[in-house]
Design a protein around this motif. Structure first.
Motif, PDB file in Angstrom:
ATOM      1  N   LEU A  18       0.837  -1.193   0.000  1.00 47.95           N
ATOM      2  CA  LEU A  18       0.000   0.000   0.000  1.00 47.95           C
ATOM      3  C   LEU A  18       0.875   1.247   0.000  1.00 47.95           C
ATOM      4  O   LEU A  18       0.564   2.234  -0.676  1.00 47.95           O
ATOM      5  CB  LEU A  18      -0.917  -0.005   1.224  1.00 47.95           C
ATOM      6  CG  LEU A  18      -1.834   1.213   1.389  1.00 47.95           C
ATOM      7  CD1 LEU A  18      -2.750   1.376   0.176  1.00 47.95           C
ATOM      8  CD2 LEU A  18      -2.660   1.088   2.668  1.00 47.95           C
ATOM      9  N   TYR A  19       1.988   1.184   0.709  1.00 48.67           N
ATOM     10  CA  TYR A  19       2.923   2.307   0.728  1.00 48.67           C
ATOM     11  C   TYR A  19       3.428   2.615  -0.680  1.00 48.67           C
ATOM     12  O   TYR A  19       3.452   3.774  -1.113  1.00 48.67           O
ATOM     13  CB  TYR A  19       4.097   2.002   1.653  1.00 48.67           C
ATOM     14  CG  TYR A  19       5.219   3.007   1.569  1.00 48.67           C
ATOM     15  CD1 TYR A  19       5.123   4.241   2.204  1.00 48.67           C
ATOM     16  CD2 TYR A  19       6.375   2.718   0.835  1.00 48.67           C
ATOM     17  CE1 TYR A  19       6.142   5.175   2.116  1.00 48.67           C
ATOM     18  CE2 TYR A  19       7.406   3.649   0.745  1.00 48.67           C
ATOM     19  CZ  TYR A  19       7.286   4.871   1.380  1.00 48.67           C
ATOM     20  OH  TYR A  19       8.300   5.790   1.283  1.00 48.67           O
ATOM     21  N   ASP A  20       3.822   1.561  -1.422  1.00 46.95           N
ATOM     22  CA  ASP A  20       4.313   1.753  -2.789  1.00 46.95           C
ATOM     23  C   ASP A  20       3.232   2.373  -3.672  1.00 46.95           C
ATOM     24  O   ASP A  20       3.513   3.265  -4.481  1.00 46.95           O
ATOM     25  CB  ASP A  20       4.767   0.420  -3.387  1.00 46.95           C
ATOM     26  CG  ASP A  20       6.026  -0.115  -2.732  1.00 46.95           C
ATOM     27  OD1 ASP A  20       6.801   0.706  -2.201  1.00 46.95           O
ATOM     28  OD2 ASP A  20       6.232  -1.343  -2.727  1.00 46.95           O
ATOM     29  N   GLN A  21       2.003   1.889  -3.522  1.00 44.77           N
ATOM     30  CA  GLN A  21       0.899   2.416  -4.333  1.00 44.77           C
ATOM     31  C   GLN A  21       0.658   3.894  -4.030  1.00 44.77           C
ATOM     32  O   GLN A  21       0.458   4.711  -4.932  1.00 44.77           O
ATOM     33  CB  GLN A  21      -0.369   1.611  -4.070  1.00 44.77           C
ATOM     34  CG  GLN A  21      -0.303   0.171  -4.542  1.00 44.77           C
ATOM     35  CD  GLN A  21      -1.536  -0.616  -4.138  1.00 44.77           C
ATOM     36  OE1 GLN A  21      -2.613  -0.070  -3.970  1.00 44.77           O
ATOM     37  NE2 GLN A  21      -1.376  -1.919  -3.956  1.00 44.77           N
ATOM     38  N   ILE A  22       0.683   4.247  -2.745  1.00 43.80           N
ATOM     39  CA  ILE A  22       0.458   5.637  -2.340  1.00 43.80           C
ATOM     40  C   ILE A  22       1.556   6.540  -2.890  1.00 43.80           C
ATOM     41  O   ILE A  22       1.285   7.618  -3.426  1.00 43.80           O
ATOM     42  CB  ILE A  22       0.381   5.736  -0.802  1.00 43.80           C
ATOM     43  CG1 ILE A  22      -0.923   5.104  -0.298  1.00 43.80           C
ATOM     44  CG2 ILE A  22       0.490   7.190  -0.341  1.00 43.80           C
ATOM     45  CD1 ILE A  22      -0.982   4.948   1.201  1.00 43.80           C
ATOM     46  N   MET A  23       2.795   6.097  -2.766  1.00 42.52           N
ATOM     47  CA  MET A  23       3.905   6.918  -3.231  1.00 42.52           C
ATOM     48  C   MET A  23       3.902   7.045  -4.750  1.00 42.52           C
ATOM     49  O   MET A  23       4.265   8.089  -5.300  1.00 42.52           O
ATOM     50  CB  MET A  23       5.231   6.332  -2.744  1.00 42.52           C
ATOM     51  CG  MET A  23       5.364   6.279  -1.222  1.00 42.52           C
ATOM     52  SD  MET A  23       5.030   7.873  -0.392  1.00 42.52           S
ATOM     53  CE  MET A  23       6.435   8.845  -0.972  1.00 42.52           C
ATOM     54  N   ALA A  26       1.719  14.112   5.448  1.00 43.08           N
ATOM     55  CA  ALA A  26       1.675  13.840   4.008  1.00 43.08           C
ATOM     56  C   ALA A  26       2.585  14.790   3.242  1.00 43.08           C
ATOM     57  O   ALA A  26       3.290  14.375   2.309  1.00 43.08           O
ATOM     58  CB  ALA A  26       0.241  13.955   3.505  1.00 43.08           C
ATOM     59  N   ASP A  27       2.586  16.057   3.639  1.00 38.53           N
ATOM     60  CA  ASP A  27       3.434  17.037   2.973  1.00 38.53           C
ATOM     61  C   ASP A  27       4.908  16.653   3.090  1.00 38.53           C
ATOM     62  O   ASP A  27       5.670  16.762   2.128  1.00 38.53           O
ATOM     63  CB  ASP A  27       3.187  18.421   3.579  1.00 38.53           C
ATOM     64  CG  ASP A  27       3.925  19.517   2.826  1.00 38.53           C
ATOM     65  OD1 ASP A  27       3.675  19.685   1.621  1.00 38.53           O
ATOM     66  OD2 ASP A  27       4.757  20.208   3.455  1.00 38.53           O
ATOM     67  N   ARG A  28       5.295  16.161   4.238  1.00 39.93           N
ATOM     68  CA  ARG A  28       6.688  15.752   4.442  1.00 39.93           C
ATOM     69  C   ARG A  28       7.016  14.476   3.686  1.00 39.93           C
ATOM     70  O   ARG A  28       8.183  14.226   3.373  1.00 39.93           O
ATOM     71  CB  ARG A  28       6.962  15.583   5.935  1.00 39.93           C
ATOM     72  CG  ARG A  28       6.938  16.903   6.704  1.00 39.93           C
ATOM     73  CD  ARG A  28       7.198  16.710   8.175  1.00 39.93           C
ATOM     74  NE  ARG A  28       7.172  17.987   8.877  1.00 39.93           N
ATOM     75  CZ  ARG A  28       8.089  18.375   9.774  1.00 39.93           C
ATOM     76  NH1 ARG A  28       9.100  17.586  10.069  1.00 39.93           N
ATOM     77  NH2 ARG A  28       7.983  19.551  10.364  1.00 39.93           N
ATOM     78  N   ILE A  54       3.461  13.837  -0.648  1.00 37.60           N
ATOM     79  CA  ILE A  54       2.223  13.379  -1.282  1.00 37.60           C
ATOM     80  C   ILE A  54       1.064  14.288  -0.879  1.00 37.60           C
ATOM     81  O   ILE A  54       1.173  15.069   0.065  1.00 37.60           O
ATOM     82  CB  ILE A  54       1.887  11.921  -0.893  1.00 37.60           C
ATOM     83  CG1 ILE A  54       1.802  11.783   0.630  1.00 37.60           C
ATOM     84  CG2 ILE A  54       2.919  10.959  -1.468  1.00 37.60           C
ATOM     85  CD1 ILE A  54       1.421  10.384   1.099  1.00 37.60           C
ATOM     86  N   ASP A  55      -0.045  14.168  -1.596  1.00 37.07           N
ATOM     87  CA  ASP A  55      -1.258  14.924  -1.292  1.00 37.07           C
ATOM     88  C   ASP A  55      -2.187  14.103  -0.402  1.00 37.07           C
ATOM     89  O   ASP A  55      -2.024  12.891  -0.270  1.00 37.07           O
ATOM     90  CB  ASP A  55      -1.992  15.297  -2.581  1.00 37.07           C
ATOM     91  CG  ASP A  55      -1.182  16.248  -3.458  1.00 37.07           C
ATOM     92  OD1 ASP A  55      -0.455  17.090  -2.900  1.00 37.07           O
ATOM     93  OD2 ASP A  55      -1.264  16.122  -4.695  1.00 37.07           O
ATOM     94  N   VAL A  56      -3.181  14.784   0.164  1.00 38.95           N
ATOM     95  CA  VAL A  56      -4.180  14.117   1.000  1.00 38.95           C
ATOM     96  C   VAL A  56      -5.553  14.246   0.344  1.00 38.95           C
ATOM     97  O   VAL A  56      -5.938  15.326  -0.092  1.00 38.95           O
ATOM     98  CB  VAL A  56      -4.251  14.733   2.410  1.00 38.95           C
ATOM     99  CG1 VAL A  56      -5.289  14.005   3.262  1.00 38.95           C
ATOM    100  CG2 VAL A  56      -2.898  14.670   3.086  1.00 38.95           C
TER     101      VAL A  56
END
Length: 279
Positions: A47-52, A89-91, A94-96
């Motif tokens: 899930l981390y990879d997908q989010i990034m 998220a900013d750090r 990525i966006d929220v």
């Protein structure tokens, strides 16, 4: 000769049909293998990879629970939890994207993977830890005793013995007051409790520290104070489905960086007037 020619033609047709059948099976097998390979590749991606890769994390929150998650006068979603997850998220670069959901269906939404994480003052307890993973806590709270500012006689929960405590009768804080010997005066909520204290119609109220700090911060009311605080502390954190350790670690890394550089305390003081992000 005619018989031989017919026979040869028959043999040839069989060979052609056999070749076609063989090619057809090979294409089919190739498609299945490709599909299986793609599926395996997708399932192996965390899930981390997908989010990034997508550059966005989806967050479940109520949007109606001030001061943690609510809409301001301009209609914008804001609040303590909202601003903390936005900074995380900013750090992460990525966006929220927020998915506003009623509390009663919040965990069902997480289970169904409608969002990646819950940011809504989720208390950590043993039952939830069996089914979900949590970030490091970013909020600590406890039960507190509130009295008029000039009252110096009540400094502990033991001092509630024989005192009148303004409480919502269905609240567990009323139970705490009663367990410590207080006589309960029924009210509808914190604001009414404080009014009774200020009017001298009740001696104290027992309530959640965060709620009291928010009231004082919002109202600018300097006529009351916190006289005592329970040692038992409740912790709130971001909640994730199990099996997403990489994402939890990434969020924790940013939370700890925010704690170290003072950003978490700064956000906390903005909403509560003091740092509730540490014990």
């Amino acid at each position: 000769m005619k018989k031989i020619s017919a026979w040869l033609i028959f043999i040839g047709l069989i060979a052609v049909l056999a070749a076609c059948g063989s090619n057809s099976e090979g294409d089919s097998g190739g498609d299945e293998n490709n599909g299986s390979s793609d599926s395996g590749s997708e399932s192996s991606a965390s899930l981390y990879d997908q989010i990034m890769e997508e550059g966005v994390i989806t967050v479940g929150t109520e949007g109606t629970y001030a001061p943690f998650t609510f809409h301001n006068d301009e209609g914008d979603l804001t609040g303590y939890d909202v601003e903390v997850i936005r900074e995380v998220a900013d750090r992460m670069g990525i966006d929220v994207e927020f998915e506003e959901t009623q509390w009663d269906s919040m965990f069902a939404g997480l289970n169904a993977e409608r969002f990646d994480v819950i940011a809504n003052q989720v208390g950590i307890n043993e039952d939830r830890k069996q089914n979900y993973d949590f970030s490091n806590p970013y909020t600590y709270s406890s039960a507190v005793v509130v009295v008029p500012k000039d009252n110096n006689n009540i400094t502990s929960f033991e001092d509630l013995e024989g005192k009148q405590s303004a409480q919502s009768l269905t609240s567990n804080y009323g139970e705490i007051a009663e367990e410590n010997g207080a006589e309960l005066v029924s009210v509808e909520g914190l604001a009414q409790s404080i009014e009774l204290i200020k009017q001298g119609r009740a001696d104290v109220t027992v309530n959640d520290k965060l709620a009291v700090l928010d009231y004082i911060n919002q109202q600018g009311d300097e006529s009351i104070k916190i006289a005592a605080e329970q040692e038992d502390v409740s912790e709130s954190a971001f909640a994730f489905n199990k099996g997403n350790e990489e994402l939890v670690e990434a969020v924790n890394e940013q939370l700890e960086a925010m704690r170290e550089d003072g950003t978490l305390a700064e956000i906390s003081k903005e909403w509560f007037g003091e740092d509730v992000s540490s014990q």
